[in-house]
Motif scaffolding. Sequence first.
Motif: not given
Lengths: 409, 409
Positions: B210-214, B310-323
Amino acid sequence: MTPNDRAERIIARCRELARISDVEGETTRLFLSPKTRDAHTLLSWWMREAGLEARTDDIGNLRAVRRSAHDDAPTLVLFSHIDTVPNAGAFDGPLGVILGLEAIAALAQTPLPFHIELIAFSEEEGVRFAFPFLSSRAAVGELTDEHLAHTDKDGITVADALRNFDLDPARIATTAPFASNTFAAIEVHIEQGPVLESENAFIAVVEAIVGQSRLSFTFEGQANHAGTTPMALRHDALVAAAHFIIEVDNYASNHRQLVATVGRIEALPGAMNVVPGTVTCTLDVRHPKDESRHAAVAHLVTKAQAAGEHRGVKVKATLLSEQRAVPMDHALTQKLHAAAERAGHDALQLFSGAGHDSMIVASHVPTTMLFVRSPGGISHNPAEDIRAEDVEAALGTLVNLLLHLHPHQ
Amino acid sequence: MTPNDRAERIIARCRELARISDVEGETTRLFLSPKTRDAHTLLSWWMREAGLEARTDDIGNLRAVRRSAHDDAPTLVLFSHIDTVPNAGAFDGPLGVILGLEAIAALAQTPLPFHIELIAFSEEEGVRFAFPFLSSRAAVGELTDEHLAHTDKDGITVADALRNFDLDPARIATTAPFASNTFAAIEVHIEQGPVLESENAFIAVVEAIVGQSRLSFTFEGQANHAGTTPMALRHDALVAAAHFIIEVDNYASNHRQLVATVGRIEALPGAMNVVPGTVTCTLDVRHPKDESRHAAVAHLVTKAQAAGEHRGVKVKATLLSEQRAVPMDHALTQKLHAAAERAGHDALQLFSGAGHDSMIVASHVPTTMLFVRSPGGISHNPAEDIRAEDVEAALGTLVNLLLHLHPHQ
């Protein structure tokens, strides 16, 4: 001085006191730290300016009495604490002492049918000995030898810390208790929460200090390879815990006056590519009514177990500590409300979600609290602030109460 | 020897090899550790017993060739690895090597139209240099100077570690590559997951790795006092993260072949009486189809943001690695299936959710994998086990394949 001048002076004095710190550049004053002496020196000076003579009792409280013309008059106590959490703000504690002093100053020579004792409690935060309210316990005669044997991180006992501060633990029972004729006690404190601000109100009278339950939960599933374990074959402890966290939030949001918090969480083994096998987390539940708190705890423990059951995750709940709700004295609270009204302020009715010395004092003396708005709800933080108009409202309310209070009505 | 004797011998040898460990009392054999020499000695002895002469190439792989009568015949590679994770089991890696050797032994003098090279790869797990597949990269000519400059926790480079093992990094390009006429490569490996067991099957042919994203996620809310902050005024980062974790579980559970895992989580400040202000967590997503994996990641990032909003919470997503997903060779996979059938076994079709050397090899040589059931799905753990009947099925399948394989069909 105008009421506004007095409010500005209260704020300036709180900020001045905040510069006296065990750690340079911040406000950190632990119980009986060397810098506490400097804080006493400054406060004693301000007391003397107001015509009061300060003394230090043997648990380290700084206290002074404004005497009534009638020697055998009963005593009203105004109190708060002057120890702080690490890297604190300027108002949590000191405000109640300095505002109390300003109220006494504002009374000038007005004769009153009671003495007023102003007390700066030495230990409320529980930081140094990992145990709170040592000095108010001493004031109500509840301090035990066991308390005196608690040790700080350097292994120093409370008793030795007192001796190092030139105090005599053997004399606490003589020098620390309230005057036996004390008929009422009042604590002014910042709210340390966002409710007054969100309601556009300056001050609030506290009806009760909420009861509190603390629990720890363990979710025991099975750690598995995140790549080779299909979703249907997992026993993911973190997914079970997430369902529990949402139940906590939903239940508390749907029950008035209830707050419930999962503040700590740990997932093991804690690797990106491993399904969490074990999660531990904490639950803090508070409500002004003990029955409601007990019902909430029971419900949430059941929900935790249900969240685990669906997933083959075993759940264990452990009660860590429990504190009953402490109601403030109803008559005194009503009088404080009336005083606020007479002074032209619309005081909210609030429950205190945080613990205060008033919890200890209230079981011995009719007690109430006056809350002052906390901008941004920020406390235990150098950014802790206060607005002059709110301080003015609190001062006006307290002075009005003092002018109209009759010990035996 | 009966097939069952051979299976028992494979298991006994795996357990014998597992006693050779860098750490006494467990099975830990890191890349080029001193004990690796002992492992080579034992394996070489077993190879010699089967009539093969072993050599060590300059990346530390132990390899031996069963030669065809036709000198210019092409080569089939049987491979797996003999390095381990810390405190490993006995079968992850060694099984493929020892079973390959047993297959060669079972062939006895049967003439085949191809050479068989058996390779015990030296580095698959990525433990010592925090980077996996070093030795299979060398075998396919993909090992670079950059790889050789990686350092272990003591600051030793791969190049120096090779020299300390009496190997010559300058000769890797000469001694490590597959024979240029290699036409197929087969890796036998334990499943390291619970699917075969849950399906009551002995073995599986792998269709793709399988391919993988982290990714890592940060939920930034606001830390607040757990007692004084009403539910409606909170920005609880952990509640937002809990909604995200449940979305991850729901989405993956509803999408065939998808696995998605939140394996790490940290909530700050991490005090029982403080509403969590910041939560960081990880996401691991795997799927045999890259498009499905990308769609899952995109969906879950959106859901994380919605949970925060919904909760006034800021979300940041960062791609660490991908295969990317790596398909196994279709024709070879079909042949392995047919061999299993001829040998009387019903092999499942599976995707590998974990990474393997085959990922590296497959882009250079037609490659496939044969999975053997893992009791309890347990791997990377001393409790890793294997059943003789499953080993017998895998051996029977492999031998059958070797007997029927024609390089040019």
